[in-house]
Design an enzyme around this catalytic site. Structure first.
Site, PDB file in Angstrom:
ATOM      1  N   GLU A   1      -6.942  -0.963 -10.035  1.00 52.50           N
ATOM      2  CA  GLU A   1      -8.134  -0.744 -10.862  1.00 52.50           C
ATOM      3  C   GLU A   1      -8.766   0.600 -10.560  1.00 52.50           C
ATOM      4  O   GLU A   1      -9.708   0.995 -11.249  1.00 52.50           O
ATOM      5  CB  GLU A   1      -9.192  -1.822 -10.552  1.00 52.50           C
ATOM      6  CG  GLU A   1      -8.960  -3.135 -11.225  1.00 52.50           C
ATOM      7  CD  GLU A   1     -10.054  -4.151 -10.886  1.00 52.50           C
ATOM      8  OE1 GLU A   1     -10.683  -4.046  -9.825  1.00 52.50           O
ATOM      9  OE2 GLU A   1     -10.256  -5.055 -11.703  1.00 52.50           O
TER      10      GLU A   1
ATOM     11  N   LYS B   1       0.924   5.778  -4.386  1.00 50.61           N
ATOM     12  CA  LYS B   1       1.537   4.539  -4.896  1.00 50.61           C
ATOM     13  C   LYS B   1       2.201   4.830  -6.245  1.00 50.61           C
ATOM     14  O   LYS B   1       3.339   4.426  -6.507  1.00 50.61           O
ATOM     15  CB  LYS B   1       0.498   3.429  -5.073  1.00 50.61           C
ATOM     16  CG  LYS B   1      -0.236   3.038  -3.792  1.00 50.61           C
ATOM     17  CD  LYS B   1      -1.202   1.883  -4.082  1.00 50.61           C
ATOM     18  CE  LYS B   1      -2.204   1.641  -2.966  1.00 50.61           C
ATOM     19  NZ  LYS B   1      -3.406   2.488  -2.990  1.00 50.61           N
TER      20      LYS B   1
ATOM     21  N   LYS C   1       0.843  -1.207   0.000  1.00 45.69           N
ATOM     22  CA  LYS C   1       0.000   0.000   0.000  1.00 45.69           C
ATOM     23  C   LYS C   1       0.872   1.249   0.000  1.00 45.69           C
ATOM     24  O   LYS C   1       0.425   2.330  -0.359  1.00 45.69           O
ATOM     25  CB  LYS C   1      -0.913   0.021   1.239  1.00 45.69           C
ATOM     26  CG  LYS C   1      -1.933  -1.119   1.271  1.00 45.69           C
ATOM     27  CD  LYS C   1      -3.065  -0.902   0.278  1.00 45.69           C
ATOM     28  CE  LYS C   1      -4.092  -2.024   0.336  1.00 45.69           C
ATOM     29  NZ  LYS C   1      -4.867  -2.154  -0.889  1.00 45.69           N
TER      30      LYS C   1
HETATM   31  C1  LIG Z   1      -7.215  -6.525 -10.021  1.00 47.91           C
HETATM   32  C2  LIG Z   1      -6.984  -5.850  -8.695  1.00 47.91           C
HETATM   33  C3  LIG Z   1      -7.104  -4.475  -8.610  1.00 47.91           C
HETATM   34  C4  LIG Z   1      -6.858  -3.818  -7.410  1.00 47.91           C
HETATM   35  N1  LIG Z   1      -6.913  -2.447  -7.352  1.00 47.91           N
HETATM   36  C5  LIG Z   1      -6.552  -1.799  -6.223  1.00 47.91           C
HETATM   37  C6  LIG Z   1      -6.489  -0.380  -6.182  1.00 47.91           C
HETATM   38  O1  LIG Z   1      -6.789   0.325  -7.138  1.00 47.91           O
HETATM   39  N2  LIG Z   1      -6.052   0.212  -5.029  1.00 47.91           N
HETATM   40  C7  LIG Z   1      -5.723  -0.513  -3.920  1.00 47.91           C
HETATM   41  O2  LIG Z   1      -5.327   0.071  -2.905  1.00 47.91           O
HETATM   42  N3  LIG Z   1      -5.800  -1.875  -3.929  1.00 47.91           N
HETATM   43  C8  LIG Z   1      -6.193  -2.529  -5.049  1.00 47.91           C
HETATM   44  N4  LIG Z   1      -6.256  -3.910  -5.059  1.00 47.91           N
HETATM   45  C9  LIG Z   1      -5.946  -4.660  -3.832  1.00 47.91           C
HETATM   46  C10 LIG Z   1      -7.170  -5.431  -3.276  1.00 47.91           C
HETATM   47  O3  LIG Z   1      -8.082  -4.541  -2.709  1.00 47.91           O
HETATM   48  C11 LIG Z   1      -6.663  -6.444  -2.276  1.00 47.91           C
HETATM   49  O4  LIG Z   1      -5.839  -7.357  -2.932  1.00 47.91           O
HETATM   50  C12 LIG Z   1      -7.821  -7.198  -1.603  1.00 47.91           C
HETATM   51  O5  LIG Z   1      -8.514  -6.329  -0.751  1.00 47.91           O
HETATM   52  C13 LIG Z   1      -7.341  -8.391  -0.804  1.00 47.91           C
HETATM   53  O6  LIG Z   1      -6.381  -7.988   0.133  1.00 47.91           O
HETATM   54  P1  LIG Z   1      -4.978  -8.780   0.262  1.00 47.91           P
HETATM   55  O7  LIG Z   1      -4.461  -8.935  -1.149  1.00 47.91           O
HETATM   56  O8  LIG Z   1      -4.123  -7.867   1.061  1.00 47.91           O
HETATM   57  O9  LIG Z   1      -5.286 -10.057   0.949  1.00 47.91           O
HETATM   58  C14 LIG Z   1      -6.509  -4.565  -6.257  1.00 47.91           C
HETATM   59  C15 LIG Z   1      -6.396  -5.961  -6.360  1.00 47.91           C
HETATM   60  C16 LIG Z   1      -6.624  -6.598  -7.547  1.00 47.91           C
HETATM   61  C17 LIG Z   1      -6.465  -8.087  -7.612  1.00 47.91           C
END
Ligand SMILES: Cc1cc2nc3c(=O)[nH]c(=O)nc-3n(C[C@H](O)[C@H](O)[C@H](O)COP(=O)(O)O)c2cc1C
Length: 218
Positions: free
Chosen positions: A165, A74, A14
């Site tokens: 995303e 980020k 993050k």
């Molecule tokens: C395709 C995709 C897009 C994501 N986009 C964002 C985003 O724009 N900003 C962000 O802070 N986290 C983003 N995430 C992180 C997810 O919110 C996060 O992976 C999910 O909440 C599960 O948490 P963990 O991976 O820490 O277990 C994204 C994850 C994926 C897989």
């Protein structure tokens, strides 16, 4: 790659360390890997825009769009950002260009197989274009496959990576001149090194129980 470490604590960062840059040779290897990523029927429908300078990353950060400000640090503090853009459509001219390159690269042992492949590709694309009518969506699936493979490749190279995303594709497409070139942004890939202040890394992963997501067929 240490899969058990990923399973335990593989959160996407993050917070990125603004002082660290990915060494050029390692980044080049990642790009070579991404260049090799497959697409269904070899459609090669993804374009990668690489932002490796603070100025280039600012163009993305400044146009990420209202409501997505949480992603700006980020983009600014990472070492590199790659914009994964997808074609709006696949013209027959582009399919011909792909086929000519496959021929030139010696992909087919004989002309009959080359002709057969050309017809199969056209049939498959036309299925998505005219019957299912999901050609752009199908191409975006190819882009997401590339995203997933790139995330794992980054891990293998010791780079931290996050998919994003959270952006406005209208403002980002306009800044990057994508729509006039027949592309639109699908997803961003942020690459660099996690900052020590990223306390999120210490929180446990949260998933529903495994049996909610897996069934074992008899
Ligand atoms: C395709 C995709 C897009 C994501 N986009 C964002 C985003 O724009 N900003 C962000 O802070 N986290 C983003 N995430 C992180 C997810 O919110 C996060 O992976 C999910 O909440 C599960 O948490 P963990 O991976 O820490 O277990 C994204 C994850 C994926 C897989």
């Amino acid at each position: 790659m240490n899969l058990s470490r990923l399973i335990e604590s593989g959160h996407f960062p993050k917070v990125y360390d603004p002082s660290r840059r990915i060494p050029e040779d390692i980044f080049d290897e990642l790009l070579k890997f991404m260049y090799s990523i497959p697409t269904s029927v070899n459609a090669q429908s993804t374009h990668y825009l690489v932002a490796s300078t603070p100025e280039a990353r600012s163009r993305i950060a400044d146009h990420i769009g209202e409501g997505f400000e949480f992603n700006v640090p980020k983009v600014r503090n990472a070492s590199h950002v790659i914009v994964l853009a997808t074609r709006e459509t696949l013209s027959n001219e582009y399919l011909d260009e792909l086929h000519a390159k496959e021929l030139a690269d010696g992909k087919f042992p004989n002309q009959a197989l080359a002709d057969q492949w050309k017809a199969t590709v056209r049939m498959w694309i036309d299925l998505h274009r005219y019957d299912v009518k999901d050609l752009q969506h199908w191409m975006e699936k190819q882009t997401y496959l590339a995203l997933g493979m790139s995330l794992m490749a980054a891990e293998e190279l010791g780079i931290n990576a996050s998919p994003l995303e959270g952006f406005n594709s209208r403002t980002l497409d306009a800044e990057l001149g994508l729509r006039e070139k027949g592309f639109t942004v699908t997803v961003l890939l942020v690459l660099g090194y996690r900052d020590e202040s990223d306390s999120y890394v210490k929180t446990p992963k949260s998933r529903l129980p495994m049996d909610r997501h897996f069934s074992f067929l008899k």
